[in-house]
Motif scaffolding. Structure first.
Motif, short mmCIF file in Angstrom:
data_model
loop_
_atom_site.label_atom_id
_atom_site.label_comp_id
_atom_site.label_asym_id
_atom_site.label_seq_id
_atom_site.Cartn_x
_atom_site.Cartn_y
_atom_site.Cartn_z
N ILE A 1 14.58 13.15 -28.15
CA ILE A 1 15.82 13.80 -28.57
C ILE A 1 16.75 14.00 -27.38
O ILE A 1 16.30 14.16 -26.24
N GLU A 2 18.04 13.99 -27.64
CA GLU A 2 19.03 14.24 -26.59
C GLU A 2 19.57 15.66 -26.74
O GLU A 2 20.38 15.94 -27.62
N LEU A 3 19.10 16.54 -25.88
CA LEU A 3 19.55 17.92 -25.86
C LEU A 3 20.05 18.25 -24.46
O LEU A 3 19.56 17.71 -23.47
N SER A 4 21.02 19.15 -24.40
CA SER A 4 21.50 19.64 -23.11
C SER A 4 21.23 21.14 -23.04
O SER A 4 20.79 21.76 -24.01
N GLN A 5 21.51 21.71 -21.89
CA GLN A 5 21.31 23.15 -21.75
C GLN A 5 22.24 23.95 -22.66
O GLN A 5 21.95 25.11 -22.97
N ASP A 6 23.31 23.32 -23.12
CA ASP A 6 24.21 23.98 -24.07
C ASP A 6 23.55 24.19 -25.43
O ASP A 6 24.08 24.94 -26.26
N ASP A 7 22.42 23.52 -25.66
CA ASP A 7 21.71 23.64 -26.94
C ASP A 7 20.59 24.68 -26.88
O ASP A 7 19.90 24.90 -27.88
N PHE A 8 20.42 25.32 -25.72
CA PHE A 8 19.39 26.35 -25.55
C PHE A 8 20.05 27.68 -25.23
O PHE A 8 21.10 27.73 -24.61
N PHE A 9 19.39 28.79 -25.66
CA PHE A 9 19.86 30.09 -25.18
C PHE A 9 18.88 30.68 -24.18
O PHE A 9 19.17 31.69 -23.53
N ASP A 10 17.70 30.08 -24.05
CA ASP A 10 16.81 30.39 -22.94
C ASP A 10 16.00 29.13 -22.65
O ASP A 10 16.31 28.05 -23.16
N PHE A 11 14.96 29.24 -21.84
CA PHE A 11 14.23 28.05 -21.43
C PHE A 11 13.42 27.41 -22.55
O PHE A 11 13.02 26.25 -22.45
N ASN A 12 13.13 28.16 -23.61
CA ASN A 12 12.24 27.67 -24.65
C ASN A 12 12.87 27.58 -26.04
O ASN A 12 12.37 26.83 -26.88
N HIS A 13 13.93 28.32 -26.30
CA HIS A 13 14.47 28.44 -27.64
C HIS A 13 15.86 27.84 -27.75
O HIS A 13 16.73 28.13 -26.92
N VAL A 14 16.06 27.03 -28.78
CA VAL A 14 17.37 26.45 -29.01
C VAL A 14 18.26 27.43 -29.75
O VAL A 14 17.79 28.34 -30.44
#
Length: 373
Positions: free
Chosen positions: A323-336
């Motif tokens: 999958i293509e995810l960026s840090q903008d898709d997370f609110f912490d290190f483990n949860h999107v």
């Protein structure tokens, strides 16, 4: 001359007041009058909460509606017998800080609906549970949901097992096997459950697994690793994890559902200008690991997941690797966040949409409710 006697009276009065306070807490918050076997597993039944969440530092605060039905599940299915996909996992499946209708399970179901397909996806995620907890769910919770017979079990697992004690399941099993007065108290006591929640929250914070809003722009990054041979250093933990995955596959098959194992993305590492880098510093309290170390351990665990999926006749989906995810898709290190949840759902839909499903007579399906589990 009367001081000792007065002191004893004061002490006895305080003990009596404390005892009455404990009794009141237990009567109003314990589970003494109806033991459903789910209280100490942390499975809320027929509950709805409203609270606020913030997915970015200094970002907007949003209102979250979090609900569980009579069976302890999240989702908008019609009846347990109508569920085609049952998602099992920890907080990344539960998604307690994403509102009803926006979790990846909800969006996955909506994608089927948009394709004119009545396919129900139920969310059995429990925050804090590792594969050890999921095994107990298959023993004490899921079999008690009337009519539950999914085609597939989506195991979105692994993150909570990275730093789990390899004997965790043995400890849980010893609790499950506890008999007599001790077991009776553990299953019903509000104070015991509060102790377990506090202990779990402390461990989650210790291992950096709890919900938190992270400012990724302030993180330091490194290209070096400190764990030279993670497959050797964590061999016992990885082997124990594989054994639990095997047991989960067997229990899913016994329920009539094909196990689908899905790897989990994390934000401890990123690729920048073609270079892989991870968060620097001590990520886990007492254990000197950086983001790249965590990635290497996770890769070893995901390899075991793939192996177990093949041996069990299940399905392996490497969501984390593809999958293509960026840090903008997370609110912490483990949860999107909701954006990331939508991407997770879209990715899974692309892999699951052609899976064969049993014909289900949905004409007789009702609304979740009744006496519950």
């Amino acid at each position: 001359m009367n001081r000792p006697r007065q002191s004893r009276k004061v002490i006895l009065a305080n003990i009596l007041l404390c005892g009455l306070a404990v009794l009141a807490v237990e009567l109003f918050n314990g589970n003494w009058f109806k033991s459903d076997g789910l209280y100490d597993l942390g499975v809320p039944v027929n509950k709805t909460w409203y609270y606020h969440a913030q997915y970015r530092p200094n970002g907007p605060v949003v209102r979250v509606r979090y609900s569980r039905d009579w069976y302890g599940l999240r989702g908008s299915y019609t009846d347990p017998s109508a569920i085609a996909f049952l998602a099992v996992g920890g907080s990344t499946t539960d998604e307690a800080f994403i509102s009803d209708g926006s979790t990846w399970c909800d969006v996955l179901q909506e994608l089927f609906y948009n394709a004119d397909r009545q396919v129900y996806v139920a969310n059995a995620g429990i925050s804090g549970h590792s594969t050890a907890g999921h095994l107990l769910s298959f023993e004490k919770w899921l079999p008690r949901i009337p009519g539950l017979s999914p085609d597939y079990t989506l195991f979105y697992v692994g993150i909570n097992d990275v730093m789990v004690d390899h004997a965790a399941y043995d400890k849980l099993q010893r609790y499950a096997d506890t008999a007599g007065v001790v077991r009776h108290i553990q299953e019903r006591s509000a104070l015991w459950r509060l102790y377990r929640i506090a202990k779990g929250a402390y461990q989650a914070r210790k291992w950096d697994l709890n919900y938190q809003c992270v400012d990724f722009g302030r993180c330091n990054w490194t290209t070096n690793t400190t764990v030279v041979h993670p497959e050797e250093t964590y061999a016992v933990a990885i082997a124990s994890y594989a054994a639990r995955l095997d047991q989960l596959a067997r229990r899913s098959l016994a329920m009539g559902a094909i196990p689908v194992f899905v790897t989990q993305p994390r934000a401890y590492w990123r690729t920048r200008d073609g270079v892989l880098e991870g968060t620097s510093g001590t990520v886990y309290e007492g254990t000197s690991l950086n983001g790249l170390d965590i990635r290497r351990i996770q890769v070893c665990m995901d390899a075991e997941m793939k192996r177990i999926a093949g041996l069990s006749g299940g399905v392996f989906i490497d969501l984390a690797g593809e999958i293509e995810l960026s840090q903008d898709d997370f609110f912490d290190f483990n949860h999107v966040n909701p954006s990331g949840a939508g991407k997770v759902a879209s990715f899974l839909y692309s892999r699951l949409k052609d899976f064969p499903l049993r014909d289900r007579n949905l004409a007789h399906a009702g609304t979740p409710g009744g006496d519950g589990v």
